[in-house]
Design a protein around this motif. Structure first.
Motif, mmCIF file in Angstrom:
data_model
loop_
_atom_site.group_PDB
_atom_site.id
_atom_site.type_symbol
_atom_site.label_atom_id
_atom_site.label_comp_id
_atom_site.label_asym_id
_atom_site.label_seq_id
_atom_site.Cartn_x
_atom_site.Cartn_y
_atom_site.Cartn_z
ATOM 1 N N LYS A 116 0.803 -1.222 0.000
ATOM 2 C CA LYS A 116 0.000 0.000 0.000
ATOM 3 C C LYS A 116 0.834 1.270 0.000
ATOM 4 N N THR A 117 1.925 1.280 0.772
ATOM 5 C CA THR A 117 2.650 2.544 0.987
ATOM 6 C C THR A 117 3.900 2.684 0.134
ATOM 7 N N MET A 118 4.357 1.605 -0.496
ATOM 8 C CA MET A 118 5.580 1.686 -1.299
ATOM 9 C C MET A 118 5.327 1.299 -2.756
ATOM 10 N N ILE A 119 4.717 0.132 -2.957
ATOM 11 C CA ILE A 119 4.569 -0.376 -4.320
ATOM 12 C C ILE A 119 3.468 0.372 -5.077
ATOM 13 N N TYR A 120 2.294 0.478 -4.442
ATOM 14 C CA TYR A 120 1.154 1.130 -5.115
ATOM 15 C C TYR A 120 1.489 2.564 -5.523
ATOM 16 N N PRO A 121 2.029 3.400 -4.599
ATOM 17 C CA PRO A 121 2.358 4.777 -5.007
ATOM 18 C C PRO A 121 3.384 4.835 -6.139
ATOM 19 N N ALA A 122 4.386 3.968 -6.105
ATOM 20 C CA ALA A 122 5.400 3.987 -7.162
ATOM 21 C C ALA A 122 4.786 3.650 -8.518
ATOM 22 N N ALA A 123 3.888 2.659 -8.536
ATOM 23 C CA ALA A 123 3.239 2.276 -9.795
ATOM 24 C C ALA A 123 2.321 3.382 -10.304
ATOM 25 N N VAL A 124 1.619 4.053 -9.391
ATOM 26 C CA VAL A 124 0.728 5.149 -9.792
ATOM 27 C C VAL A 124 1.539 6.291 -10.396
ATOM 28 N N ARG A 125 2.675 6.621 -9.793
ATOM 29 C CA ARG A 125 3.521 7.688 -10.342
ATOM 30 C C ARG A 125 3.983 7.331 -11.755
ATOM 31 N N TYR A 126 4.357 6.089 -11.937
ATOM 32 C CA TYR A 126 4.806 5.682 -13.262
ATOM 33 C C TYR A 126 3.640 5.701 -14.257
ATOM 34 N N MET A 127 2.438 5.324 -13.799
ATOM 35 C CA MET A 127 1.254 5.392 -14.669
ATOM 36 C C MET A 127 0.988 6.820 -15.103
ATOM 37 N N ASN A 128 1.143 7.744 -14.158
ATOM 38 C CA ASN A 128 0.924 9.155 -14.501
ATOM 39 C C ASN A 128 1.883 9.606 -15.593
ATOM 40 N N GLU A 129 3.125 9.161 -15.485
ATOM 41 C CA GLU A 129 4.095 9.538 -16.511
ATOM 42 C C GLU A 129 3.715 8.928 -17.862
ATOM 43 N N LEU A 130 3.301 7.653 -17.833
ATOM 44 C CA LEU A 130 2.886 7.001 -19.074
ATOM 45 C C LEU A 130 1.666 7.693 -19.672
ATOM 46 N N ALA A 131 0.691 8.065 -18.796
ATOM 47 C CA ALA A 131 -0.519 8.729 -19.288
ATOM 48 C C ALA A 131 -0.178 10.073 -19.923
ATOM 49 N N ASP A 132 0.732 10.821 -19.266
ATOM 50 C CA ASP A 132 1.158 12.112 -19.833
ATOM 51 C C ASP A 132 1.834 11.899 -21.182
#
Length: 727
Positions: free
Chosen positions: A617-633
């Protein structure tokens, strides 16, 4: 440009470590000079004690006679003088509670005097007995939390020793630990009790062979496997810090497939650690003999030679403490968990067990012609009988959460207990069961294929790494013991079940002799009957094969794959009767251990589940979301330029799918944990095994999938490639 999210530089792990001693002045190590220098050995006692006192103490150590107060007072003075000469200011009763670790409470030698000064005092009563708080250690219902009184009692058969620190040192006195009402709250007391009954029954048997032994003891040499990783990685992995193993982590492109690490050249930093650790072990009188690289990258082994069982158990605990302590001086963390890394070999602790007299006779030495050596065959048969009749106890003795990840994983013996005995002894037994042994298969010579190399004596039996309990020449190797566990209870079980089997065989033999049969004829009959009853335990084949699992079931052998399959059997009537018959453990003590070990299993899995959920919840999920944001951008920008964005879109979908799977797995774990309130410890532990562990595996699968798809500079954890190979 990807924003760099990684919070560490893996190269720093290899560059930035520095040992406590900078190595500018290399110290030579003379083993004969330093061996035992921090141990108060029998030679020291003999030199410092009056001869009459020493003779009385020697009888206690060698023959088990009761210690008197006069001897204790004299020993206390000698021990205090030796320790203070070494610079010790404090002493502790060093004991092994049922946590599986060691415990100590330090007291100063200094006592105020009437003149306002202080003197160093240490009496026989200080030596013999201490009083730690018994309510603060696991008791499994033997003590209530408000019942605090417990006692430590000096074990004169195990030498006292000095533990050193940069700022001083202190005296450790090996002790047993019992409650106010007399129940054993530790691992040492049952070892000493079990060795007493083994001594009694083995000497009874030896008298039948006209052998007069003062003392018989089981002797033990325990190989220790372990991993080393850089502290840089350890402290950035919450799972390693809380549970000792990686709860998530994708298999690296390269693991142990090339077989290049096993027995390979030891890396310089690792060898420096090994030399330093061995020096400390030698000073403590621990006879370490072997060191080498093990199969998995980052895995190593150290092994001592044989010692009396209770001393070997003490030394095994000291070895684990020393390995972990010295590793930190070299920027390493020593991992003793059975399976710190998924997908590569785990670590075991092969317990080599034999029987020896105080005069130095190994009762498991076959001789040149084992078919003529009836004394050997008697004890050998007793052990096979013991293993067959008490498969459950042997399996229980190595049952704990960490070992569940290793047993039966084609890197360790299966959970089915069997005994490997080799071709020569199998042939002798076959002859015995079919009319009597007339000859033994000879080993012959092993040619090495070139005239420049000498021919070597060939053993008449090969080794079998898949066997949980293998005869290896003049000892049995119990290969299923876990790397992190205390060896004490496996020793207790082996001592007790073998004593019981010897008792049964002696009773049968004595009865036949009393009825007029010759000793040789009676021996043949007794051995044949026992082997006929227990021959199903003998298996010389591949323990990893599916065929063996089916064959074992046909033979009626137990298959207890997990801790919670095995542990409930500890309190079966036959096991309680066995331990009580030989006065090793009473019914309350047996039930207490079952409860303690079930609770430890439950607690371990709950800690792992909480840690897995927190990391996800606190390490893996946030890291994946940040990378998704970059991919979406990136997808949006490429669309704006009118270019094809199939690659970015596919990667975005994969990461999104991984996050959805992770979210579902986390929800499943939360629901399972909410409904895991069984009334009993055993029931709750079984529920966690059947439900929580599979849910954790689903989380791991989702995280490991994401590790393979999220950009490396976003991933928040050290990965296997770094931890296993950066040294």
């Amino acid at each position: 440009m990807t924003k760099l999210m990684r919070r560490y530089d893996p190269l720093a792990a290899a560059r930035n470590w520095s040992p406590k001693s900078n190595g500018s002045e290399r110290e030579s190590m003379n083993i004969t000079e330093i061996f035992g220098e921090n141990t108060f050995q029998q030679e020291d006692l003999e030199e410092r004690l009056p001869q009459a006192i020493w003779k009385d103490l020697e009888k206690t150590i060698e023959e088990g006679e009761q210690l008197n107060s006069e001897v204790a007072d004299a020993v206390a003075v000698a021990m205090k003088d030796w320790a203070t000469e070494k610079g010790a200011t404090h002493f502790t009763h060093w004991f092994q509670p049922l946590t599986g670790l060691t415990a100590e409470k330090h007291d100063s030698f200094i006592t105020p005097n009437q003149g306002g000064g202080a003197i160093a005092e240490f009496s026989g009563s200080d030596l013999i007995q201490g009083e730690p708080d018994a309510s603060s250690f696991p008791s499994g219902g033997l003590r209530q939390t408000f019942e605090a009184r417990g006692y430590t009692a000096w074990d004169p058969t195990s030498p006292a020793f000095i533990m050193e620190n940069d700022n001083g040192c202190y005296l450790c006195i090996p002790t047993a630990f019992a409650s106010w009402s007399g129940e054993a709250l530790d691992h040492k007391t049952p070892i000493l009790r079990s060795n007493e009954t083994l001594d009694k029954q083995a000497k009874r048997a030896l008298k039948l062979f006209d052998v007069d032994a003062k003392r018989v003891s089981s002797t033990v040499g325990c190989e220790q496997e372990y991993f080393l990783i850089d502290q840089e990685f350890f402290y950035r992995r919450p799972d390693l810090m809380t549970s000792g193993r990686t709860l998530v982590g994708a298999k690296p492109p390269r693991g142990q497939e090339l077989d290049d690490h096993y027995f390979g050249t030891i890396q310089e930093r690792v060898l420096s650690f090994m030399l330093d650790a061995e020096k400390e072990l030698y000073k403590l009188g621990i006879p370490v003999k072997t060191r080498h690289n093990e199969v998995a990258p980052g895995q190593f082994e150290i092994a001592p030679i044989f010692e009396r069982c209770n001393i070997a158990a003490d030394h095994q605990q000291l070895m684990m403490i020393t390995l972990k302590r010295i590793a930190r001086n070299y920027g390493f963390e020593c991992l003793l968990h059975e399976k710190p890394f998924d997908g590569v070999n785990g670590s075991g602790k092969h317990l080599n067990w034999s029987l020896s007299t105080s005069e130095g006779m190994n009762l498991l030495e076959p001789g040149d012609n084992p078919h003529d050596n009836m004394q050997f065959l008697f004890f050998f048969t007793a052990i096979l009988k013991a293993v067959y009749e008490h498969q459950d106890l042997l399996r229980i003795s190595i049952a704990h959460a960490g070992n569940d990840h290793r047993l039966g994983a084609n890197e360790a013996p299966p959970a089915i207990i069997s005994a490997y005995i080799g071709d020569q002894l199998a042939d002798v037994i076959d002859q015995l069961l079919n009319g009597g042994a007339k000859k033994s298969k000879q080993g012959g010579l092993l040619g090495l294929g070139t005239p420049v190399l000498p021919s070597l004596p060939k053993h008449a039996g090969d080794r079998n790494r898949t066997s949980p309990f293998a005869f290896t020449g003049n000892k049995f190797e119990f290969r299923a013991v876990g790397s992190s566990q205390s060896i004490s209870f496996p020793i207790v079980v082996l001592n007790t079940i073998v004593a019981d089997a010897i008792d049964q065989l002696c009773t049968d033999l004595e009865e036949k002799v009393e009825n007029g049969e010759s000793l040789e004829e009676s021996l043949g009959e007794v051995i044949r009957e026992a082997l006929s009853d227990s021959e199903d335990i003998i298996f010389n084949g591949d323990g990893y094969s599916e065929e063996w699992e089916k064959e074992a079931e046909e033979r009626g052998l137990l298959n207890l794959p997990t801790t919670m399959d095995a542990l409930p059997k500890l309190t079966d009537d036959k096991n309680i009767d066995l331990f009580e018959k030989h006065q090793v453990l009473n019914k309350r003590e047996i039930h207490s251990r079952q409860e303690i070990w079930a609770e430890q299993y439950l607690t371990t899995l709950n800690i792992e589940a909480d840690t897995t959920e927190s990391m996800a919840k606190t390490m893996i999920y946030p890291a994946a979301v940040r990378y998704m944001n970059e991919l979406a951008d990136n997808v949006e920008r490429i669309d704006g330029l009118g270019l094809e964005n199939r690659g970015s879109m596919e990667m975005l979908k994969k990461v999104n799918n991984g996050l959805n799977d992770l979210n579902d797995a986390l929800e499943e774990l939360r629901e399972i944990v909410l409904h895991s309130d069984d009334e009993s410890i055993l029931g709750n532990a079984a529920y966690v095994k059947d439900n929580v562990r599979p849910a954790m595996t689903k989380i791991r699968d989702s995280v490991d999938y994401l590790e393979r798809h999220v950009a490396d500079d976003y991933w928040p954890l050290p990965i296997y490639r770094e931890m296993l190979f950066v040294k």
